[in-house]
Design a protein around this motif. Structure first.
Motif, mmCIF file in Angstrom:
data_model
loop_
_atom_site.group_PDB
_atom_site.id
_atom_site.type_symbol
_atom_site.label_atom_id
_atom_site.label_comp_id
_atom_site.label_asym_id
_atom_site.label_seq_id
_atom_site.Cartn_x
_atom_site.Cartn_y
_atom_site.Cartn_z
ATOM 1 N N SER A 90 0.838 -1.200 0.000
ATOM 2 C CA SER A 90 0.000 0.000 0.000
ATOM 3 C C SER A 90 0.871 1.247 0.000
ATOM 4 O O SER A 90 2.112 1.171 0.032
ATOM 5 C CB SER A 90 -0.902 -0.011 1.234
ATOM 6 O OG SER A 90 -0.109 0.140 2.412
ATOM 7 N N VAL A 91 0.228 2.408 -0.021
ATOM 8 C CA VAL A 91 0.963 3.678 0.025
ATOM 9 C C VAL A 91 1.867 3.732 1.240
ATOM 10 O O VAL A 91 3.022 4.152 1.169
ATOM 11 C CB VAL A 91 -0.023 4.868 0.036
ATOM 12 C CG1 VAL A 91 0.719 6.174 0.295
ATOM 13 C CG2 VAL A 91 -0.780 4.944 -1.283
ATOM 14 N N ASN A 92 1.354 3.270 2.385
ATOM 15 C CA ASN A 92 2.120 3.284 3.631
ATOM 16 C C ASN A 92 2.923 2.006 3.848
ATOM 17 O O ASN A 92 3.280 1.668 4.978
ATOM 18 C CB ASN A 92 1.189 3.535 4.820
ATOM 19 C CG ASN A 92 0.682 4.971 4.840
ATOM 20 O OD1 ASN A 92 1.295 5.864 4.261
ATOM 21 N ND2 ASN A 92 -0.443 5.196 5.507
ATOM 22 N N ASP A 93 3.162 1.286 2.761
ATOM 23 C CA ASP A 93 4.100 0.161 2.761
ATOM 24 C C ASP A 93 3.595 -1.081 3.481
ATOM 25 O O ASP A 93 4.392 -1.904 3.934
ATOM 26 C CB ASP A 93 5.445 0.584 3.367
ATOM 27 C CG ASP A 93 6.631 0.014 2.611
ATOM 28 O OD1 ASP A 93 6.499 -0.201 1.390
ATOM 29 O OD2 ASP A 93 7.678 -0.227 3.235
ATOM 30 N N PHE A 94 2.272 -1.255 3.585
ATOM 31 C CA PHE A 94 1.745 -2.481 4.192
ATOM 32 C C PHE A 94 1.552 -3.535 3.094
ATOM 33 O O PHE A 94 0.954 -3.245 2.053
ATOM 34 C CB PHE A 94 0.414 -2.218 4.900
ATOM 35 C CG PHE A 94 -0.039 -3.374 5.755
ATOM 36 C CD1 PHE A 94 0.394 -3.488 7.070
ATOM 37 C CD2 PHE A 94 -0.876 -4.361 5.246
ATOM 38 C CE1 PHE A 94 -0.005 -4.555 7.859
ATOM 39 C CE2 PHE A 94 -1.273 -5.431 6.016
ATOM 40 C CZ PHE A 94 -0.835 -5.540 7.334
ATOM 41 N N PRO A 95 2.053 -4.758 3.292
ATOM 42 C CA PRO A 95 1.935 -5.791 2.248
ATOM 43 C C PRO A 95 0.480 -6.162 1.976
ATOM 44 O O PRO A 95 -0.338 -6.241 2.901
ATOM 45 C CB PRO A 95 2.704 -6.982 2.832
ATOM 46 C CG PRO A 95 3.569 -6.411 3.905
ATOM 47 C CD PRO A 95 2.809 -5.236 4.461
ATOM 48 N N LEU A 96 0.176 -6.394 0.710
ATOM 49 C CA LEU A 96 -1.155 -6.855 0.309
ATOM 50 C C LEU A 96 -1.097 -8.380 0.206
ATOM 51 O O LEU A 96 -0.764 -8.948 -0.838
ATOM 52 C CB LEU A 96 -1.551 -6.219 -1.029
ATOM 53 C CG LEU A 96 -1.546 -4.688 -1.057
ATOM 54 C CD1 LEU A 96 -1.886 -4.177 -2.449
ATOM 55 C CD2 LEU A 96 -2.513 -4.118 -0.030
ATOM 56 N N TRP A 97 -1.412 -9.050 1.320
ATOM 57 C CA TRP A 97 -1.275 -10.491 1.427
ATOM 58 C C TRP A 97 -2.436 -11.216 0.768
ATOM 59 O O TRP A 97 -3.587 -10.818 0.910
ATOM 60 C CB TRP A 97 -1.176 -10.913 2.885
ATOM 61 C CG TRP A 97 0.064 -10.442 3.579
ATOM 62 C CD1 TRP A 97 0.148 -9.504 4.564
ATOM 63 C CD2 TRP A 97 1.405 -10.895 3.341
ATOM 64 N NE1 TRP A 97 1.450 -9.328 4.956
ATOM 65 C CE2 TRP A 97 2.250 -10.175 4.222
ATOM 66 C CE3 TRP A 97 1.966 -11.835 2.470
ATOM 67 C CZ2 TRP A 97 3.626 -10.373 4.253
ATOM 68 C CZ3 TRP A 97 3.336 -12.027 2.501
ATOM 69 C CH2 TRP A 97 4.153 -11.305 3.389
#
Length: 480
Positions: A90-97
């Motif tokens: 995501s924009v804030n660097d959270f993985p899209l699992w």
């Protein structure tokens, strides 16, 4: 300052600034839905762009960190039928699992693939919870329940619990840039979303995912209404009216499978049968649903599964139970119905990535490159003329009667025999040196070649000097 003298970069930055301004949006994204009184409470629920979500309302929902732990815990517990992977951040660097569920999750097979996507809008978190319930139910019931076993062993299911983790944390509709992800995809009617440089990372992740996987169908889970929505989502003139896509009857069938299996969706007083055409409900542009169908050949539904966007956490198990059979039956319908098969080349016997079309339906489904397998969703109880085609091969068609069960139909395509020799081998011959060789003439050419070779050997000694001079004279290369 004259308009013509404004620097192009200044205009670009100005347009981008307007695009980032917060806008009121409807549940599926896109243009605003005018509150004309015809939509009742549904209109009011959908138009809450930034409803006040208290900590009390959010209590009991998994945080992003807790969801990440739950996804990996599932992967460890159900490793025999699952694979965990990320399609981006995501924009804030959270993985899209993503959770892949199959009896062979790390292999590619000639089976249909389906994807579920939740939490497209940050303020619609029910989908992420329901999808984890679905994954765990399939794991717990594999080889115990016939429906669970059918799904695990005959398809590849991909589950993305959250497409918008940043919006969930912020408790608003858009992502961290306050962009509605369900209107950030390229649109068939308007080019406003077609600049790849401004597309959000979550959107790009989905688009790349479609290119990597060969999805047959999919569904995204939303909240704020109770209805199964299908394409088209918009119209050419932005008018609000029914606007069906080429596979309109098929989409109506898919939406009805979901609605009729739901606890009370089909009883809706707002939507006949609990289903609706997107443009008839209200038009949107840049939506994920239409893009999947146009560019991925993937039949996608937009499922509104909860009247309330952010219900109390205690209600989540009930919402899951209301949607459980709908989700399972939608998945099973890909296996138990439609026409499935593979496309092969007659000359090599190898699978080829051809296309399958249905007479009277202006759309095509492409076969996979790996196995040449295709999976075409069509309405049961009708006759169809099915045609397979690919460039360089003669198309073939046949008529089928699709009853309640699936039809298996393989195609073996013959080369069309009209290919230009040499072009694939780097031959730079002029037009006068190109040969169009028909398959029936190959043996004749071989016979002539043998005769010439024999004559050459017989007269070799007498004509040695002349032939030697000829051999080393400049000639154009010709592929044979």
């Amino acid at each position: 300052m004259a308009i013509s003298r404004i620097h192009p970069l200044f205009l670009l930055l100005l347009l981008r600034a307007f695009a980032l301004l917060p806008t009121q949006a409807a549940a599926r994204g896109g243009h605003d839905l005018p509150d004309d009184g015809d939509h009742g409470s549904i209109s009011r629920n959908l138009l809450q762009d930034k409803p006040h979500i208290t900590e009390e309302m959010a209590r009991g929902y998994m945080s992003n960190a807790e969801l990440e732990i739950a996804v990996h815990a599932f992967g460890s517990r159900c490793s025999n039928i699952s694979r965990i992977y990320s399609i981006g951040k995501s924009v804030n660097d959270f993985p899209l699992w993503v959770i892949e569920i199959s009896d062979k999750p790390r292999q590619r097979e000639a089976e249909p693939a389906f994807k579920f996507i939740g939490n497209v809008h940050g303020d619609e978190p029910v989908g992420r919870e329901v999808l984890m319930h679905l994954a765990n139910w399939l794991c717990d019931n594999y080889r115990k329940d016939p429906l669970a076993t059918l799904i695990v062993e005959n398809m590849h299911l991909h589950i993305l619990p959250t497409m918008n983790p940043d919006g969930f944390t912020l408790k608003w509709r858009g992502n961290a840039n306050n962009i509605d992800l369900n209107r950030d995809f390229p649109d068939q009617f308007f080019s406003v979303n077609n600049d790849i440089n401004y597309r959000q990372p979550e959107t790009r992740a989905i688009m790349n995912w479609i290119k990597q996987e060969h999805f047959t169908a999919s569904a995204s889970l939303h909240g704020g209404a109770l209805v199964a929505n299908y394409p088209w989502d918009g119209t050419k003139d932005t008018g609000k009216r029914y606007y069906g896509c080429p596979d309109d009857k098929t989409f109506q069938h898919m939406a009805s499978v979901y609605s009729q299996s739901h606890y009370n969706m089909s009883l809706s007083k707002e939507f006949e049968g609990g289903i609706t055409n997107g443009a008839f409900w209200y038009p949107i542009y840049g939506g994920m649903q239409d893009w999947n169908y146009i560019h991925g050949g993937c039949f996608e539904l937009t499922l509104e599964i909860s009247d309330t966007k952010w219900p109390k956490a205690a209600e989540l198990p009930v919402i899951w139970e209301h949607n459980r059979m709908s989700m399972l039956n939608l998945l099973a319908s890909l296996i138990k119905s439609g026409v499935h098969g593979r496309i092969f080349a007659a000359d090599t016997g190898r699978p080829i990535p051809g296309s399958v079309t249905i007479k009277g339906i202006d759309s095509k489904v492409r076969a996979s490159r790996t196995f040449g397998d295709y999976h075409r969703i069509i309405v049961p109880g009708e006759k169809y003329d099915v045609m397979a085609s690919m460039e360089g091969f003669r198309p073939k068609s046949t008529r089928i009667v699709l009853e309640q069960g699936a039809v298996n139909l393989d195609f073996i395509l013959d080369p069309d025999g009209a290919d230009v020799l040499g072009n694939d081998y780097g031959c730079r011959c002029g037009n006068d040196m190109m040969f169009h060789v028909q398959e029936a003439h190959i043996w004749l050419y071989l016979l002539i070649l043998c005769v010439l070779l024999t004559l050459y050997l017989v007269f070799k000694r007498k004509t040695a000097s002349r032939l030697l001079a000829y051999r080393y004279s400049p000639r154009r290369p010709v592929a044979v």
